[in-house]
Write a protein that holds these residues in place. Sequence first.
Motif, short mmCIF file in Angstrom:
data_model
loop_
_atom_site.label_atom_id
_atom_site.label_comp_id
_atom_site.label_asym_id
_atom_site.label_seq_id
_atom_site.Cartn_x
_atom_site.Cartn_y
_atom_site.Cartn_z
N HIS A 6 37.97 88.13 -2.69
CA HIS A 6 38.35 89.24 -1.81
C HIS A 6 37.09 90.00 -1.35
CE1 HIS A 6 40.71 92.38 -0.03
NE2 HIS A 6 40.23 93.30 -0.86
N ILE A 7 36.16 90.20 -2.28
CA ILE A 7 34.90 90.88 -1.95
C ILE A 7 34.11 90.05 -0.94
CG2 ILE A 7 32.64 91.56 -2.88
CD1 ILE A 7 34.83 93.50 -3.63
N LYS A 8 34.06 88.73 -1.12
CA LYS A 8 33.34 87.85 -0.19
C LYS A 8 33.93 87.93 1.22
CE LYS A 8 31.99 83.72 -1.15
NZ LYS A 8 31.98 82.29 -1.57
N ASN A 9 35.27 87.94 1.28
CA ASN A 9 35.94 88.04 2.58
C ASN A 9 35.60 89.36 3.28
OD1 ASN A 9 37.11 85.57 2.08
ND2 ASN A 9 39.10 86.40 1.49
N LYS A 10 35.55 90.42 2.49
CA LYS A 10 35.22 91.73 3.05
C LYS A 10 33.77 91.78 3.52
CE LYS A 10 36.71 95.42 0.96
NZ LYS A 10 37.02 96.41 -0.10
N LEU A 11 32.89 91.08 2.82
CA LEU A 11 31.50 91.00 3.25
C LEU A 11 31.36 90.24 4.56
CD1 LEU A 11 29.58 90.35 -0.10
CD2 LEU A 11 29.21 92.27 1.46
N GLU A 12 32.16 89.19 4.73
CA GLU A 12 32.15 88.43 5.98
C GLU A 12 32.66 89.29 7.13
OE1 GLU A 12 34.46 84.94 5.24
OE2 GLU A 12 32.98 84.05 3.88
N GLU A 13 33.70 90.09 6.88
CA GLU A 13 34.21 91.01 7.90
C GLU A 13 33.15 92.04 8.27
OE1 GLU A 13 37.75 92.78 6.40
OE2 GLU A 13 38.91 90.92 6.45
N PHE A 14 32.44 92.52 7.26
CA PHE A 14 31.36 93.49 7.49
C PHE A 14 30.27 92.87 8.38
CE2 PHE A 14 27.05 94.76 6.39
CZ PHE A 14 27.08 96.11 6.67
N SER A 15 29.89 91.63 8.08
CA SER A 15 28.84 90.95 8.85
C SER A 15 29.25 90.78 10.30
CB SER A 15 28.51 89.59 8.23
OG SER A 15 27.97 89.75 6.94
N ILE A 88 22.43 88.09 8.63
CA ILE A 88 21.97 88.77 7.42
C ILE A 88 22.61 88.11 6.20
CG2 ILE A 88 21.52 91.00 8.51
CD1 ILE A 88 24.23 91.95 7.47
N SER A 89 21.89 88.11 5.10
CA SER A 89 22.40 87.54 3.86
C SER A 89 23.38 88.51 3.21
CB SER A 89 21.24 87.24 2.90
OG SER A 89 20.63 88.46 2.48
N THR A 90 24.12 88.01 2.23
CA THR A 90 25.07 88.86 1.50
C THR A 90 24.33 89.98 0.75
OG1 THR A 90 25.01 87.27 -0.33
CG2 THR A 90 26.85 87.10 1.23
N LYS A 91 23.10 89.68 0.32
CA LYS A 91 22.31 90.70 -0.38
C LYS A 91 21.91 91.83 0.56
CE LYS A 91 20.39 87.72 -4.02
NZ LYS A 91 19.16 87.15 -4.60
N GLU A 133 36.99 94.18 -8.97
CA GLU A 133 38.22 94.98 -8.95
C GLU A 133 37.92 96.43 -8.60
OE1 GLU A 133 41.34 94.42 -9.18
OE2 GLU A 133 41.48 92.34 -9.85
N GLU A 134 36.82 96.95 -9.13
CA GLU A 134 36.44 98.34 -8.87
C GLU A 134 36.09 98.56 -7.41
OE1 GLU A 134 33.21 99.21 -11.46
OE2 GLU A 134 34.40 99.05 -13.31
N LEU A 135 35.50 97.55 -6.78
CA LEU A 135 35.05 97.70 -5.39
C LEU A 135 36.09 97.25 -4.36
CD1 LEU A 135 31.33 96.52 -5.65
CD2 LEU A 135 32.22 98.84 -5.69
N SER A 136 37.17 96.64 -4.81
CA SER A 136 38.18 96.12 -3.88
C SER A 136 38.73 97.16 -2.91
CB SER A 136 39.34 95.48 -4.67
OG SER A 136 38.91 94.26 -5.24
N PRO A 137 38.97 98.42 -3.35
CA PRO A 137 39.53 99.41 -2.40
C PRO A 137 38.52 99.94 -1.37
CG PRO A 137 39.93 100.02 -4.72
CD PRO A 137 38.87 98.97 -4.70
N VAL A 138 37.23 99.67 -1.57
CA VAL A 138 36.21 100.24 -0.67
C VAL A 138 36.21 99.51 0.67
CG1 VAL A 138 33.76 100.75 -0.37
CG2 VAL A 138 34.77 100.84 -2.66
#
Length: 202
Positions: A6-15, A88-91, A133-138
């Motif tokens: 889920h975090i990876k998907n959100k990072l892709e959306e951010f990119s 940009i990289s995920t980092k 889990e902690e970052l999922s709502p962000v």
Amino acid sequence: MSAFQHIKNKLEEFSRKYYLNELVKGAILFLSLGILYFILTLVLEHWLWLEPTGRTILFWVFILVELSLAVFYILNPLLKLSGLKEGISTKEASRIIGKHFPEVKDKLLNIIQLNESSTHTELIEASIAQKSEELSPVPFRRAINVTANKKYLKYALLPLGCWLLLFVTGQWKGVNSSLDRVVHYSSHYTPPAPFSFTIVND
């Protein structure tokens, strides 16, 4: 779906939003700088009345500058947005998001680094899952504000001001005729005489 996925998907959306923002900003700057250089080219020819060789250089330099602006401000972010060019990289994305959200800080970057670790123990897996889990709502996407590009609209005022100045001073007709000379750069044009005769006696 796992919390990390889920975090990876959100990072892709951010990119994607990151490069959409770059594209919007690039379009504004491309139009502003492109129109300004277009006006500069016409004014230069209007005042200098260059020979065909000079107009040839002026024309192709104009084409080169406009293409360079299009590649840098439009094509480059468009290719990255479509995934045809590496962005940009995920980092890097994690660092940008961490700066925007105080509650994220280095947590997101730590998750990425732990996931890229060569050794995955149960403890590491549990740590990744917990932090994910902690970052999922962000809402990572909110780290990018597309409407903030309004500040770049001020750069569009300069070419608009130049257009207005040309109209007010009556120089537009002369500058407009220089467009024809620049486009037909290989043709020969005779500049108007710097004086005229007026017969006042019948």
